[in-house]
Design a protein around this motif. Sequence first.
Motif, short mmCIF file in Angstrom:
data_model
loop_
_atom_site.label_atom_id
_atom_site.label_comp_id
_atom_site.label_asym_id
_atom_site.label_seq_id
_atom_site.Cartn_x
_atom_site.Cartn_y
_atom_site.Cartn_z
N GLU A 59 0.83 -1.21 0.00
CA GLU A 59 0.00 0.00 0.00
C GLU A 59 0.87 1.25 0.00
OE1 GLU A 59 -3.99 -1.63 2.35
OE2 GLU A 59 -2.31 -0.78 3.48
N ARG A 60 1.95 1.23 0.76
CA ARG A 60 2.83 2.40 0.80
C ARG A 60 3.52 2.62 -0.54
NH1 ARG A 60 6.97 2.40 5.66
NH2 ARG A 60 4.97 2.02 6.70
N LEU A 67 4.07 -15.59 -8.15
CA LEU A 67 3.78 -15.45 -6.73
C LEU A 67 3.71 -13.99 -6.34
CD1 LEU A 67 3.48 -16.56 -3.83
CD2 LEU A 67 5.98 -16.54 -3.67
N TRP A 68 4.68 -13.16 -6.75
CA TRP A 68 4.68 -11.76 -6.33
C TRP A 68 3.71 -10.92 -7.14
CZ3 TRP A 68 6.11 -11.02 -1.75
CH2 TRP A 68 7.06 -11.86 -1.18
N TRP A 69 3.33 -11.37 -8.30
CA TRP A 69 2.25 -10.71 -9.04
C TRP A 69 0.94 -10.91 -8.31
CZ3 TRP A 69 0.97 -11.98 -14.89
CH2 TRP A 69 0.31 -10.88 -15.47
N TRP A 70 0.68 -12.16 -7.96
CA TRP A 70 -0.56 -12.51 -7.23
C TRP A 70 -0.57 -11.86 -5.84
CZ3 TRP A 70 -0.54 -15.99 -2.90
CH2 TRP A 70 -1.81 -16.32 -2.43
N THR A 71 0.60 -11.83 -5.18
CA THR A 71 0.70 -11.25 -3.84
C THR A 71 0.25 -9.80 -3.84
OG1 THR A 71 2.46 -12.74 -3.11
CG2 THR A 71 2.32 -10.58 -2.03
N GLN A 72 0.78 -9.01 -4.76
CA GLN A 72 0.41 -7.59 -4.80
C GLN A 72 -1.08 -7.40 -5.06
OE1 GLN A 72 3.52 -4.93 -6.91
NE2 GLN A 72 3.88 -6.98 -7.76
N HIS A 73 -1.60 -8.13 -6.04
CA HIS A 73 -3.01 -7.98 -6.39
C HIS A 73 -3.90 -8.39 -5.23
CE1 HIS A 73 -6.81 -8.73 -8.62
NE2 HIS A 73 -6.38 -7.72 -9.35
N LEU A 74 -3.53 -9.47 -4.55
CA LEU A 74 -4.35 -9.98 -3.44
C LEU A 74 -4.33 -9.02 -2.26
CD1 LEU A 74 -5.93 -12.54 -2.33
CD2 LEU A 74 -3.73 -13.15 -1.27
N LEU A 75 -3.13 -8.63 -1.82
CA LEU A 75 -3.02 -7.82 -0.61
C LEU A 75 -3.43 -6.37 -0.83
CD1 LEU A 75 0.28 -9.21 0.96
CD2 LEU A 75 -2.10 -9.83 1.46
N LEU A 76 -3.43 -5.91 -2.06
CA LEU A 76 -3.94 -4.56 -2.35
C LEU A 76 -5.45 -4.56 -2.54
CD1 LEU A 76 -1.20 -3.18 -4.77
CD2 LEU A 76 -1.63 -2.50 -2.40
N GLY A 77 -6.08 -5.71 -2.38
CA GLY A 77 -7.53 -5.78 -2.50
C GLY A 77 -8.02 -5.50 -3.90
N ARG A 89 -7.26 -3.26 -5.86
CA ARG A 89 -7.44 -1.84 -6.15
C ARG A 89 -6.54 -1.37 -7.29
NH1 ARG A 89 -6.63 0.61 -0.27
NH2 ARG A 89 -5.40 -1.33 -0.05
N ILE A 90 -5.53 -2.15 -7.62
CA ILE A 90 -4.67 -1.89 -8.77
C ILE A 90 -4.82 -3.07 -9.72
CG2 ILE A 90 -2.32 -1.48 -9.59
CD1 ILE A 90 -3.33 0.79 -7.93
#
Length: 280
Positions: free
Chosen positions: A124-125, A180-190, A192-193
């Motif tokens: 998020e940051r 993994l890190w593509w999915w991680t960002q999308h998942l944890l950012l809800g 929103r991106i």
Amino acid sequence: MNRKQLGDWTRAAREMPRRTPVIGRMLGRLISVNWMDASARLAAQTFLAALPLLIVFAAFAPKPVKDVLTDSVQALFGDNAPVDDIEETFAAQGVTKDAYGGVGILVTLISATAMSRALQSVCERCWDLPRAGARMVAWRWLVWLLGWMAAVLFQAPLRHGFGGGAWLGVLLSLVIAVLLWWWTQHLLLGARIGWLPLLPGAVLSGAGMVTFVYVSGLVMPVTLERSIAQFGSLGYVFTVLSWLIVGCCVIVAGVALGQVIATSEPFPRWLGTPVAEDEP
């Protein structure tokens, strides 16, 4: 190098951000997300929350799964790394089962979400997003933990290309790490991106982590042996925590620099990146 040459190098370093705006934005982004501080916090949460989860998982897993997990930890630290203490910890099946009941497992799982929450805060940051409400992302913390545990579990088979050889292992490790890190960002950012703007960060984080793991496989065995000889069992703690901090530095830098790339021309047109009005 004389004083005049040193002054020329200093002026060139100061002018580099102005001459190359993207590099200037990258440096600014790393500073704005408190790169080192965020990496140290993420590493601490991984050490204190996620590792106990792996120990509990190993205690209740069948022996073939536990053997795969042990091999995967060995692969992360290097094939020649002394991991006898880790193997003994994973092998303490009866003791751990007696110590943990159903409530204990649930508490351990919930506590391990501290790692997910720390990683969510980093994402998020990096993307200048407000903190999402717990109702929106709580289930995502648990889902990410399951995905992370699966990735750790299959490290050894991946390194060997599932029997296909070392070069296939490198290729598969790279593909899985990026995913993994593509999915991680999308998942944890809800979500929103969108997916495409997150791809540069996924590539940087994934490629960086694969490189880091393979390089550390050459360094960690010697480092662990020296730490154990000097500090005893505490040598594991010092070395593993340092290893986690460096790995988290790679992850945080990958996500942060990926955001800069995704918002720098011409990538917003290609990726559909939402760019603020004051962005160039």
